[in-house]
Design a protein around this motif. Sequence first.
Motif, PDB file in Angstrom:
ATOM      1  N   THR A  33      -6.011  -6.209 -11.075  1.00 35.17           N
ATOM      2  CA  THR A  33      -4.645  -5.697 -11.072  1.00 35.17           C
ATOM      3  C   THR A  33      -4.616  -4.265 -11.571  1.00 35.17           C
ATOM      4  O   THR A  33      -3.952  -3.407 -10.996  1.00 35.17           O
ATOM      5  CB  THR A  33      -3.738  -6.581 -11.958  1.00 35.17           C
ATOM      6  N   ILE A  56       6.638  -9.878 -11.414  1.00 35.91           N
ATOM      7  CA  ILE A  56       6.636 -10.118  -9.956  1.00 35.91           C
ATOM      8  C   ILE A  56       5.498  -9.358  -9.291  1.00 35.91           C
ATOM      9  O   ILE A  56       4.813  -9.888  -8.421  1.00 35.91           O
ATOM     10  CB  ILE A  56       7.998  -9.718  -9.343  1.00 35.91           C
ATOM     11  N   VAL A  57       5.290  -8.132  -9.683  1.00 31.32           N
ATOM     12  CA  VAL A  57       4.212  -7.331  -9.089  1.00 31.32           C
ATOM     13  C   VAL A  57       2.859  -7.912  -9.487  1.00 31.32           C
ATOM     14  O   VAL A  57       1.948  -8.019  -8.665  1.00 31.32           O
ATOM     15  CB  VAL A  57       4.338  -5.850  -9.503  1.00 31.32           C
ATOM     16  N   ARG A  59       2.194 -11.012 -10.173  1.00 28.02           N
ATOM     17  CA  ARG A  59       2.001 -12.250  -9.402  1.00 28.02           C
ATOM     18  C   ARG A  59       1.620 -11.958  -7.959  1.00 28.02           C
ATOM     19  O   ARG A  59       0.946 -12.760  -7.315  1.00 28.02           O
ATOM     20  CB  ARG A  59       3.264 -13.098  -9.442  1.00 28.02           C
ATOM     21  N   SER A  60       2.058 -10.837  -7.430  1.00 26.81           N
ATOM     22  CA  SER A  60       1.752 -10.508  -6.039  1.00 26.81           C
ATOM     23  C   SER A  60       0.258 -10.336  -5.813  1.00 26.81           C
ATOM     24  O   SER A  60      -0.231 -10.540  -4.701  1.00 26.81           O
ATOM     25  CB  SER A  60       2.511  -9.250  -5.607  1.00 26.81           C
ATOM     26  N   ILE A  63      -1.100 -13.602  -4.735  1.00 27.41           N
ATOM     27  CA  ILE A  63      -0.781 -13.875  -3.332  1.00 27.41           C
ATOM     28  C   ILE A  63      -1.711 -13.086  -2.426  1.00 27.41           C
ATOM     29  O   ILE A  63      -2.239 -13.621  -1.448  1.00 27.41           O
ATOM     30  CB  ILE A  63       0.704 -13.548  -3.048  1.00 27.41           C
ATOM     31  N   LEU A  64      -1.930 -11.822  -2.755  1.00 29.91           N
ATOM     32  CA  LEU A  64      -2.835 -10.993  -1.968  1.00 29.91           C
ATOM     33  C   LEU A  64      -4.241 -11.592  -1.939  1.00 29.91           C
ATOM     34  O   LEU A  64      -4.860 -11.697  -0.872  1.00 29.91           O
ATOM     35  CB  LEU A  64      -2.866  -9.571  -2.528  1.00 29.91           C
TER      36      LEU A  64
END
Length: 99
Positions: A33, A56-57, A59-60, A63-64
Amino acid sequence: EEFHIPMGQAYCRGNFSHWDPKITTLPGLYLATTLFFNPLAGVYPSSTTPPICSPIVLRSINILFAILTAIISTRILDRLHPGAPRAAVSLRALSCVAF
């Protein structure tokens, strides 16, 4: 999550000496990150958490990585089972990623 978000935000701020003893996993996701968002986060003072380090960022990134893992798994399974139907290979890859 109550331990991981503050750790991710500390790493995002460049504070690599901070560690929560309640976390038992390696800091790979925090480092990834930081490498991914550090150019964007570097414009903020180190005492504040940049918006780019919001939960939120952070957590993204998960997902990526899940999407990339599914793509790579599908390609590996395609090579291991060249005659298998594409849908079966994709579902197997998704099941590997989900668990």
